[in-house]
Design a protein around this motif. Structure first.
Motif, PDB file in Angstrom:
ATOM      1  N   SER A   5      39.570  12.572  83.008  1.00 58.55           N
ATOM      2  CA  SER A   5      38.618  11.580  82.548  1.00 58.55           C
ATOM      3  C   SER A   5      38.053  10.882  83.775  1.00 58.55           C
ATOM      4  CB  SER A   5      39.282  10.572  81.608  1.00 58.55           C
ATOM      5  OG  SER A   5      40.356   9.913  82.269  1.00 58.55           O
ATOM      6  N   THR A   6      37.113   9.966  83.581  1.00 57.39           N
ATOM      7  CA  THR A   6      36.564   9.226  84.710  1.00 57.39           C
ATOM      8  C   THR A   6      36.609   7.733  84.426  1.00 57.39           C
ATOM      9  OG1 THR A   6      34.294   9.404  83.877  1.00 57.39           O
ATOM     10  CG2 THR A   6      35.022  11.093  85.451  1.00 57.39           C
ATOM     11  N   VAL A   7      36.700   6.954  85.519  1.00 55.68           N
ATOM     12  CA  VAL A   7      36.622   5.500  85.439  1.00 55.68           C
ATOM     13  C   VAL A   7      35.616   5.030  86.475  1.00 55.68           C
ATOM     14  CG1 VAL A   7      38.975   5.208  84.577  1.00 55.68           C
ATOM     15  CG2 VAL A   7      38.554   5.190  87.045  1.00 55.68           C
ATOM     16  N   ASN A   8      35.081   3.835  86.267  1.00 53.21           N
ATOM     17  CA  ASN A   8      34.160   3.227  87.217  1.00 53.21           C
ATOM     18  C   ASN A   8      34.916   2.877  88.493  1.00 53.21           C
ATOM     19  OD1 ASN A   8      32.570   1.321  88.670  1.00 53.21           O
ATOM     20  ND2 ASN A   8      31.477   0.771  86.799  1.00 53.21           N
ATOM     21  N   SER A   9      34.469   3.384  89.630  1.00 56.93           N
ATOM     22  CA  SER A   9      35.195   3.166  90.869  1.00 56.93           C
ATOM     23  C   SER A   9      35.223   1.702  91.291  1.00 56.93           C
ATOM     24  CB  SER A   9      34.600   4.013  91.993  1.00 56.93           C
ATOM     25  OG  SER A   9      34.814   5.386  91.756  1.00 56.93           O
ATOM     26  N   LEU A  10      34.196   0.938  90.951  1.00 58.43           N
ATOM     27  CA  LEU A  10      34.174  -0.469  91.344  1.00 58.43           C
ATOM     28  C   LEU A  10      35.313  -1.252  90.714  1.00 58.43           C
ATOM     29  CD1 LEU A  10      30.382  -1.383  91.319  1.00 58.43           C
ATOM     30  CD2 LEU A  10      31.936  -1.465  93.278  1.00 58.43           C
ATOM     31  N   THR A  11      35.723  -0.867  89.513  1.00 62.75           N
ATOM     32  CA  THR A  11      36.800  -1.574  88.834  1.00 62.75           C
ATOM     33  C   THR A  11      38.014  -0.698  88.585  1.00 62.75           C
ATOM     34  OG1 THR A  11      35.742  -1.049  86.707  1.00 62.75           O
ATOM     35  CG2 THR A  11      35.260  -3.208  87.684  1.00 62.75           C
ATOM     36  N   GLY A  12      37.978   0.552  89.042  1.00 64.33           N
ATOM     37  CA  GLY A  12      39.098   1.446  88.773  1.00 64.33           C
ATOM     38  C   GLY A  12      39.413   2.439  89.858  1.00 64.33           C
ATOM     39  N   GLY A  13      38.737   2.339  91.016  1.00 63.34           N
ATOM     40  CA  GLY A  13      38.900   3.345  92.049  1.00 63.34           C
ATOM     41  C   GLY A  13      40.052   3.132  92.997  1.00 63.34           C
ATOM     42  N   GLU A  14      40.888   2.105  92.778  1.00 64.24           N
ATOM     43  CA  GLU A  14      42.030   1.865  93.659  1.00 64.24           C
ATOM     44  C   GLU A  14      43.371   2.129  92.983  1.00 64.24           C
ATOM     45  OE1 GLU A  14      41.841   1.275  96.818  1.00 64.24           O
ATOM     46  OE2 GLU A  14      39.694   0.913  96.972  1.00 64.24           O
ATOM     47  N   GLY A  15      43.399   2.094  91.663  1.00 60.97           N
ATOM     48  CA  GLY A  15      44.688   2.335  91.037  1.00 60.97           C
ATOM     49  C   GLY A  15      44.671   2.175  89.533  1.00 60.97           C
ATOM     50  N   ILE A  16      45.767   2.632  88.904  1.00 62.48           N
ATOM     51  CA  ILE A  16      45.912   2.617  87.455  1.00 62.48           C
ATOM     52  C   ILE A  16      47.362   2.317  87.087  1.00 62.48           C
ATOM     53  CG2 ILE A  16      44.005   4.166  86.817  1.00 62.48           C
ATOM     54  CD1 ILE A  16      45.954   6.492  86.917  1.00 62.48           C
ATOM     55  N   ALA A  17      47.545   1.789  85.894  1.00 62.45           N
ATOM     56  CA  ALA A  17      48.875   1.575  85.331  1.00 62.45           C
ATOM     57  C   ALA A  17      48.746   1.628  83.815  1.00 62.45           C
ATOM     58  CB  ALA A  17      49.458   0.235  85.782  1.00 62.45           C
ATOM     59  N   THR A  18      49.843   1.945  83.146  1.00 63.32           N
ATOM     60  CA  THR A  18      49.831   2.077  81.692  1.00 63.32           C
ATOM     61  C   THR A  18      50.437   0.848  81.033  1.00 63.32           C
ATOM     62  OG1 THR A  18      50.130   4.468  81.925  1.00 63.32           O
ATOM     63  CG2 THR A  18      50.473   3.537  79.749  1.00 63.32           C
ATOM     64  N   ARG A  19      49.680   0.271  80.094  1.00 59.41           N
ATOM     65  CA  ARG A  19      50.195  -0.850  79.306  1.00 59.41           C
ATOM     66  C   ARG A  19      51.146  -0.327  78.224  1.00 59.41           C
ATOM     67  NH1 ARG A  19      44.517  -1.961  79.639  1.00 59.41           N
ATOM     68  NH2 ARG A  19      44.042  -3.819  80.915  1.00 59.41           N
ATOM     69  N   ALA A  20      51.855  -1.259  77.598  1.00 56.34           N
ATOM     70  CA  ALA A  20      52.826  -0.891  76.570  1.00 56.34           C
ATOM     71  C   ALA A  20      52.170  -0.186  75.386  1.00 56.34           C
ATOM     72  CB  ALA A  20      53.577  -2.130  76.090  1.00 56.34           C
ATOM     73  N   ASP A  21      50.893  -0.512  75.099  1.00 50.17           N
ATOM     74  CA  ASP A  21      50.205   0.123  73.973  1.00 50.17           C
ATOM     75  C   ASP A  21      49.578   1.461  74.336  1.00 50.17           C
ATOM     76  OD1 ASP A  21      48.037  -0.597  75.534  1.00 50.17           O
ATOM     77  OD2 ASP A  21      47.144  -1.956  74.056  1.00 50.17           O
ATOM     78  N   GLY A  22      49.808   1.920  75.582  1.00 51.48           N
ATOM     79  CA  GLY A  22      49.280   3.212  76.021  1.00 51.48           C
ATOM     80  C   GLY A  22      47.923   3.154  76.674  1.00 51.48           C
ATOM     81  N   SER A  23      47.250   2.006  76.645  1.00 49.60           N
ATOM     82  CA  SER A  23      45.950   1.884  77.298  1.00 49.60           C
ATOM     83  C   SER A  23      46.134   1.748  78.805  1.00 49.60           C
ATOM     84  CB  SER A  23      45.181   0.684  76.753  1.00 49.60           C
ATOM     85  OG  SER A  23      45.873  -0.526  77.038  1.00 49.60           O
TER      86      SER A  23
ATOM     87  N   LEU B 290      45.339   0.146  82.524  1.00 45.73           N
ATOM     88  CA  LEU B 290      44.880  -0.939  83.379  1.00 45.73           C
ATOM     89  C   LEU B 290      44.345  -0.301  84.647  1.00 45.73           C
ATOM     90  CD1 LEU B 290      44.927  -4.033  84.302  1.00 45.73           C
ATOM     91  CD2 LEU B 290      47.115  -3.431  85.373  1.00 45.73           C
ATOM     92  N   THR B 291      43.159  -0.681  85.089  1.00 48.79           N
ATOM     93  CA  THR B 291      42.578  -0.122  86.310  1.00 48.79           C
ATOM     94  C   THR B 291      42.311  -1.226  87.316  1.00 48.79           C
ATOM     95  OG1 THR B 291      40.282  -0.294  85.514  1.00 48.79           O
ATOM     96  CG2 THR B 291      41.482   1.742  84.997  1.00 48.79           C
ATOM     97  N   ARG B 292      42.303  -0.844  88.580  1.00 52.08           N
ATOM     98  CA  ARG B 292      42.002  -1.769  89.662  1.00 52.08           C
ATOM     99  C   ARG B 292      41.012  -1.117  90.627  1.00 52.08           C
ATOM    100  NH1 ARG B 292      43.674  -5.349  86.818  1.00 52.08           N
ATOM    101  NH2 ARG B 292      45.480  -6.701  87.252  1.00 52.08           N
ATOM    102  N   GLY B 293      40.064  -1.943  91.096  1.00 54.70           N
ATOM    103  CA  GLY B 293      39.099  -1.504  92.092  1.00 54.70           C
ATOM    104  C   GLY B 293      38.665  -2.687  92.916  1.00 54.70           C
ATOM    105  N   LEU B 294      37.812  -2.453  93.892  1.00 52.97           N
ATOM    106  CA  LEU B 294      37.357  -3.535  94.757  1.00 52.97           C
ATOM    107  C   LEU B 294      36.641  -4.623  93.965  1.00 52.97           C
ATOM    108  CD1 LEU B 294      36.071  -1.451  97.805  1.00 52.97           C
ATOM    109  CD2 LEU B 294      38.282  -2.578  97.522  1.00 52.97           C
ATOM    110  N   GLY B 295      36.000  -4.235  92.859  1.00 57.74           N
ATOM    111  CA  GLY B 295      35.294  -5.201  92.038  1.00 57.74           C
ATOM    112  C   GLY B 295      36.185  -6.000  91.109  1.00 57.74           C
ATOM    113  N   SER B 296      37.477  -5.694  91.063  1.00 59.27           N
ATOM    114  CA  SER B 296      38.377  -6.427  90.173  1.00 59.27           C
ATOM    115  C   SER B 296      39.188  -7.488  90.902  1.00 59.27           C
ATOM    116  CB  SER B 296      39.324  -5.443  89.460  1.00 59.27           C
ATOM    117  OG  SER B 296      40.098  -4.716  90.383  1.00 59.27           O
TER     118      SER B 296
END
Length: 281
Positions: free
Chosen positions: A42-60, A62-68
């Motif tokens: 899949s793809t995520v927006n790099s500004l808010t997701g291009g540095e890392g990811i983690a999974t929440r308890a509900d399976g969704s 969480l993304t991190r990027g320079l814009g977050s």
């Protein structure tokens, strides 16, 4: 990531975000060695997701990027956020400053949304980089990593969830580190898949996904980890140039391993997230 590389990435993302619409990336190969099989992308927006990811308890995700990065932290000099982790509902973020920084910072956000900052003054010989944060399955130890060729991973008491740390933020000292039996290059993220095993994304030339096996669960004392290579990330894009591996996450509930890679040039506007599941036996 170095401050110079960070500046280049920011400029490319801001330009690309207003100028490019990407075609869908190619899919990963059907099977990967090392006990994992491809399960799509899949793809995520790099500004808010291009540095890392983690999974929440509900399976969704969480993304991190320079814009977050929150404005207050950016004003305070924390201009890079690394690959995050979530443990027991607490979110752990790794922050670093510019080339002249003398400390790094971990921010912990409670399940109710309150954030506490824990600053670690750099020890002798420690790099300024704070590429990721991952927490042991018992939520007692936080593992982090630097940039470049390294023969260790750093270990800290997990801020807030380890009772030895201050309750509302403060100073964080290192515990016994993980020495590696072979050097690793530009590790962008790690995550625990068990109490004695981590998987890590390396931004080396091959874009390796690595495995680090520990002789026992972390207990705050020095330990040596055995490094092995699992597989390489796919590199497919309509743009040519150098790809960059980024965050990695293992969701134990869904048994899904996800790894990020950023495409070259203006295609860096989107980050591809490749998913893997345990290989069938």
């Amino acid at each position: 990531m170095s401050a110079t590389a960070l500046g280049r990435r920011t400029a490319v993302l801001l330009l690309a975000a207003t100028a490019v619409a990407l075609a869908a990336p190619g899919t990963a190969r059907a099977d990967s060695p090392g006990g994992w099989r491809s399960s799509g992308s899949s793809t995520v927006n790099s500004l808010t997701g291009g540095e890392g990811i983690a999974t929440r308890a509900d399976g969704s995700l969480l993304t991190r990027g320079l814009g977050s990065i929150p404005l207050g932290l950016r004003i305070a000099g924390w201009n890079h956020v690394g690959d995050p982790d979530i443990a027991d509902g607490y979110t752990f973020d790794a922050y670093q400053g510019g080339d002249g920084a003398t400390s790094k910072m971990f921010e912990v956000t409670t399940p109710s949304g309150t954030a506490y900052d824990y600053t670690h003054p750099l020890d002798a010989g420690e790099a300024i980089n704070n590429s990721f944060a991952t927490v042991s399955p018992d939520a007692q130890w936080l593992v982090a990593g630097e940039w470049g060729t390294m023969n260790r991973l750093q270990v800290f008491p997990a801020p807030l969830t380890n009772p030895s740390t201050p309750r509302t933020g403060g100073t964080l000292a290192q515990a016994g580190q993980i020495s590696l039996d072979q050097p690793v290059q530009d590790v962008q993220g790690c995550d625990f898949v068990s109490t004695t095993r981590l998987v890590c994304a390396s931004d080396d030339a091959a874009k390796d996904v690595l495995q680090v096996d520990l002789p026992h669960a972390l207990d705050g004392m020095p330990v040596t980890g055995h490094v092995s290579t699992l597989f390489q990330l796919p590199r497919k894009s309509i743009c040519s140039g150098t790809f960059e591996s980024e965050g990695i996450d293992y969701d134990p509930a869904g048994e899904v391993l996800r790894v990020e890679i950023v495409s070259p040039s203006v295609c860096a506007v989107a980050t591809t997230v490749y998913a893997y599941r345990p290989a069938l036996t």
